[in-house]
Design an enzyme around this catalytic site. Structure first.
Site, PDB file in Angstrom:
ATOM      1  N   ASN A 276       0.853  -1.194   0.000  1.00 29.96           N
ATOM      2  CA  ASN A 276       0.000   0.000   0.000  1.00 29.96           C
ATOM      3  C   ASN A 276       0.885   1.238   0.000  1.00 29.96           C
ATOM      4  OD1 ASN A 276      -1.775   2.089   0.599  1.00 29.96           O
ATOM      5  ND2 ASN A 276      -3.118   0.736   1.751  1.00 29.96           N
ATOM      6  N   ASP A 277       1.085   1.793  -1.179  1.00 25.28           N
ATOM      7  CA  ASP A 277       1.971   2.938  -1.362  1.00 25.28           C
ATOM      8  C   ASP A 277       1.589   4.128  -0.501  1.00 25.28           C
ATOM      9  OD1 ASP A 277       4.120   2.752  -3.061  1.00 25.28           O
ATOM     10  OD2 ASP A 277       2.877   2.819  -4.855  1.00 25.28           O
ATOM     11  N   CYS A 278       0.364   4.128  -0.059  1.00 27.71           N
ATOM     12  CA  CYS A 278      -0.151   5.318   0.613  1.00 27.71           C
ATOM     13  C   CYS A 278      -0.203   5.175   2.129  1.00 27.71           C
ATOM     14  CB  CYS A 278      -1.527   5.670   0.060  1.00 27.71           C
ATOM     15  SG  CYS A 278      -1.417   6.028  -1.690  1.00 27.71           S
TER      16      CYS A 278
ATOM     17  N   ASN B 138       1.912   5.584   4.732  1.00 25.79           N
ATOM     18  CA  ASN B 138       3.245   6.153   4.900  1.00 25.79           C
ATOM     19  C   ASN B 138       3.469   6.414   6.392  1.00 25.79           C
ATOM     20  OD1 ASN B 138       1.914   7.995   2.260  1.00 25.79           O
ATOM     21  ND2 ASN B 138       3.394   6.350   1.941  1.00 25.79           N
TER      22      ASN B 138
END
Ligand code: GLC
Ligand code: GLC
Length: 814
Positions: free
Chosen positions: A485-487, A489
């Site tokens: 999940n790139d998002c 963070n």
């Protein structure tokens, strides 16, 4: 054939037929196979490029344009002042007939108006650096007709980013040459370029235009160019500004007569010393040679036949016949086709990826291979080597590499801690498909130690130990900048709007941990241990299994929330995806990865977790990422909380991860559930939702708006998504249960109970299996008996060494 609002599937021809130019969004197709690619919409909009959509773009396209999808390869007609176009738009007028057929590597457009029928057929021939377009125009009336035809394309000045930003320079650089029926685009050829493009037609022309303003007029648009209205080209010669290419052809057609023309839009490279024919005049010989390959109808048709053969061959490696026609259509045609597009383009150029941004993602490209290894195994091997070559000796990897240079992208960097283990997936998958165990001995140096003779196996070891060496306070894998999940963070803490979430990392980041990577480590760690065993490295295998068992124990202790798996621990050591959270109580990724790794499969936790997914995450069009959606921005979580609820990673249906749940359900034996999920996020199963869905009904999109969204069910970002490969993998290997393994082909279906039978033809290495699966007792899972050529075998795997060649396989479930 079923007729819907905007179009329908024609399976016999492997086509999707679009019946109106006015689709909810441009519905596109991809042309091209090896280096030259074109995006073409259902009204012939789009652009083409050679290898790199940023640095070698041939034609101009304006993203986010008004009206939508303006700019493309247009053919305009003018009959007694009445104008229309051969692809339905950009001239907006009532047509008597319009049809676009997107097929495998070609598109065609049939239009009729004023008893003039046209058929435009467009494709990129194999081994060719250009597009070919054949336009056939027929007079269906009973009197002779004189009409004017104008072709049109607009050149991009090669570097697409510069072309759209650097106007102070590029309004002065454009240059063209015109010779007989060919318009040459030679901007920057005078300096460092050794390539030009051309647009030609195999027929004498009655005029041309190369200056955009001369052709369109200052205040007209693509829908009503001045030259087309006047019925007369101006023979304009572009000097700077915006060069285009337009041919004017006067047609005089007797009743029933057809005129046929082949247009070629080509890209040519010329050796430095042969660039010029004479002072300032480009060497046109390569272009004449190029055109001569397509200058008759016969040659055009032969090339199209070759292309059809190429696709029949590729797609024919797996053919399924199930009681569900949408499933057949997905597996046999469109899902495989989309997989090849992701192979060619990764995430670079679509109508939503501008072609000037992202390179090849380490994570994305490794995963994508599971969708096309059966079609192009040798190319997959090369791709895996390219990816591995950007890895560091400590196992970490550049998040992206550039396809032209094959170098890691330093601007993005690394520290996405899921990246390394995807290399184990792609490698194991490649070896299972091909049996090429020796691939592990291939020399592939690490990026930081170019002189050391490291092997592909060393890369897998480095990937494995990168996780082992980067554990957090609970003994779970550190997440770094983000996992899948790139998002999410967890180490970014951004309060500054101009900052990138994904490349900003504050502090030591030695606290935040990921349960998704933990599950991924167990799943692909076991695969690594199996590869050790397979190659006689029993000590390495044993050592690896100690770490894997330790990770399983840690997940049991710190990763289970009571009814599902926790998602992560943040930088403060607090859980995400736990019932103790206010929002984001349950996430999809850790369920998928812990379950695919087999954790909880024996002790009832898998049922619990999957039931929780069903209860909390299921929406009409698929499974959302998490619930409840985040309602406010939270700097400890990053980009995920930047999206409005229901969109993208904030509780959208992110199609890429839905197959993970399908696989988990199939592992558990719940075939009806697995198939129900599959049929929700797969648009081919829902032609009735075309209008709501908006993107192309024949391919996956990255995201479908979730239940919290203002308009649930609307899809976005079609074509270039990991959903394609993962769906094919889940569909063929887990629902139909036909899975390549090291020793042979394994058969273990998990299907809806009401299926009586299905069959699959599967090429596997040098064998072809015709597999008939019977389900007399109406079960979802369980294989009672496998017979090959009338002879029973033990277990679920057809041992390859005993049974290569052509075979009849009968499987009885029960
Ligand atoms: C954005 C998107 C995410 C995508 C990423 C790629 O963060 O939301 O889906 O993976 O960009 O860089
Ligand atoms: C995008 C990215 C992919 C990422 C996903 C979820 O699809 O390409 O790498 O895993 O978004 O954030």
């Amino acid at each position: 054939m079923q007729q819907d609002q905007y179009g329908y599937f024609d399976d016999a021809n492997k086509e999707f037929v679009i019946t109106t130019p006015y689709t909810p969004l441009p519905w596109i197709n991809y042309l091209g196979n090896d280096g030259f690619y074109a995006l073409i919409s259902n009204t012939a909009g789009g652009y083409s490029f050679y290898r790199d959509p940023k640095f070698r773009r041939l034609t101009r396209y304006r993203y986010n344009n008004v009206p939508m999808d303006s700019g493309g390869r247009y053919f305009y007609f003018n009959l007694d002042g009445d104008i229309w176009s051969a692809s339905g738009r950009p001239v907006d007028c009532e047509l008597d007939h319009y049809e676009c057929r997107h097929g495998m590597g070609y598109s065609s457009f049939s239009v009729e108006k004023n008893q003039i029928a046209s058929k435009l057929t467009s494709f990129v021939p194999l081994d060719t650096t250009g597009e070919v377009h054949r336009l056939q125009v027929t007079n269906n009336s009973d009197s002779s007709k004189e009409l004017d035809l104008f072709s049109f394309i607009e050149w991009c000045l090669w570097n697409a980013e510069d072309d759209g930003t650097n106007f102070q320079r590029n309004l002065s650089t454009g240059e063209v040459e015109i010779e007989s029926n060919t318009i040459f685009h030679k901007t920057e050829y005078r300096e460092r370029r050794n390539h030009y493009a051309f647009y030609s037609v195999n027929r004498d022309i009655d005029g041309f235009d190369t200056d955009r303003n001369a052709f369109i007029g200052n205040y007209n648009g693509f829908g009503n160019p001045q030259v087309v209205k006047n019925g007369q080209s101006t023979n304009s010669h572009a000097h700077g500004w915006s060069p285009i290419a337009s041919h004017h052809i006067k047609l005089d057609l007797a009743p029933g007569e057809t005129a046929s023309m082949v247009f070629v839009l080509g890209y040519v490279e010329v050796p430095e010393e042969q660039k010029w024919q004479s002072q300032g005049v480009i060497n046109k010989k390569p272009s004449w040679d190029f055109q001569s390959k397509f200058d008759t109808d016969e040659k055009f048709e032969a090339e199209l036949a070759k292309l059809n053969q190429y696709w029949d061959n590729l797609l024919g490696k797996i053919t399924v016949n199930t009681p569900n026609n949408s499933m057949n259509r997905a597996m046999n045609i469109w899902n495989q086709y989309q997989n090849m597009v992701t192979f060619n383009l990764s995430r670079s150029a679509s109508f939503y990826e501008s072609g000037i941004g992202r390179g090849m993602g380490f994570r994305d490209s490794n995963q994508d291979t599971i969708g096309f290894t059966h079609m192009v195994p040798n190319a997959v091997k090369e791709r895996i080597i390219d990816l591995a070559a950007t890895q560091q000796s400590d196992g970490s990897a550049y998040h992206q590499y550039q396809p032209l240079t094959k170098k890691g992208n330093a601007a993005i960097g690394g520290n996405f801690n899921d990246d390394p283990m995807w290399l184990v997936l792609s490698t194991a998958n490649y070896i299972k498909e091909t049996g090429d165990v020796a691939f592990l001995d291939t020399i592939v140096p690490f990026e930081d130690t170019p002189d050391v003779q490291s092997t592909q196996f060393d890369h897998l070891t480095a990937s494995f130990y990168h996780v082992v060496n980067n554990l957090g306070p609970h003994g779970l894998p550190l997440i770094g900048r983000a996992d899948w999940n790139d998002c999410l963070n967890l180490n970014c803490f951004s309060t500054e709007p101009n900052e990138s979430y994904q490349t900003t990392q504050r502090g030591e980041s030695d606290v935040a941990e990921s349960l998704m990577i933990a599950g991924q480590f167990v799943l692909y760690g076991n695969e690594y241990a199996n590869l050790c065993d397979l190659t006689g490295r029993t000590e390495d295998a044993a050592k690896a299994r100690v770490h894997i068992n330790q990770m399983i124990a840690t997940i049991d202790q710190h990763g289970w929330d009571g009814n599902w798996f926790i998602r992560a621990y943040d930088s403060r050591g607090l859980p995400l995806g736990s019932h103790t959270c206010d929002e984001g109580k349950i996430f999809i990724e850790s369920q998928g990865f812990c379950l695919m790794a087999g954790i909880g499969m024996q002790d009832g936790r898998a049922e619990k977790a999957l039931n929780a997914v069903n209860q909390h995450l299921l929406a009409e069009h698929g499974i959302v990422v998490q619930q409840p959606a985040y309602s406010d921005y939270n700097k400890y979580y990053g980009e995920i909380t930047s999206y409005p609820p229901g969109y993208k990673e904030n509780a959208g249906i992110f199609c890429h991860n839905n197959p993970w749940i399908v696989v988990s359900e199939a592992m558990l034996g719940r075939g009806d559930q697995a198939f129900d999920y599959f049929s929700r996020f797969t648009p081919l199963f829902r032609p009735q939702d075309m209008a709501k869905h908006r993107t192309e009904p024949y391919v996956y999109s990255q995201m479908i708006a979730g239940k919290d969204a203002a308009i649930p069910g609307e899809a976005k970002n079609s074509w270039l998504t990991g959903a394609a490969a993962w769906s094919f993998y889940a569909g063929t290997q887990y629902i139909l249960g036909i899975a390549p393994d090291y020793q042979g082909l394994s058969i273990n279906p998990c299907i809806p109970k009401d299926w009586d039978e299905f069959s699959v033809k599967r090429q596997f290495r040098d064998a072809t299996y015709h597999i008939q699966v019977n389900n007399p007792n109406k079960v979802s899972k369980g294989v009672m008996k496998i017979e090959i050529d009338g002879q029973g075998i033990e277990g679920n795997t057809i041992p390859y060494n005993d049974f290569n060649g052509e075979h009849q396989v009968v499987v009885t479930m029960g």
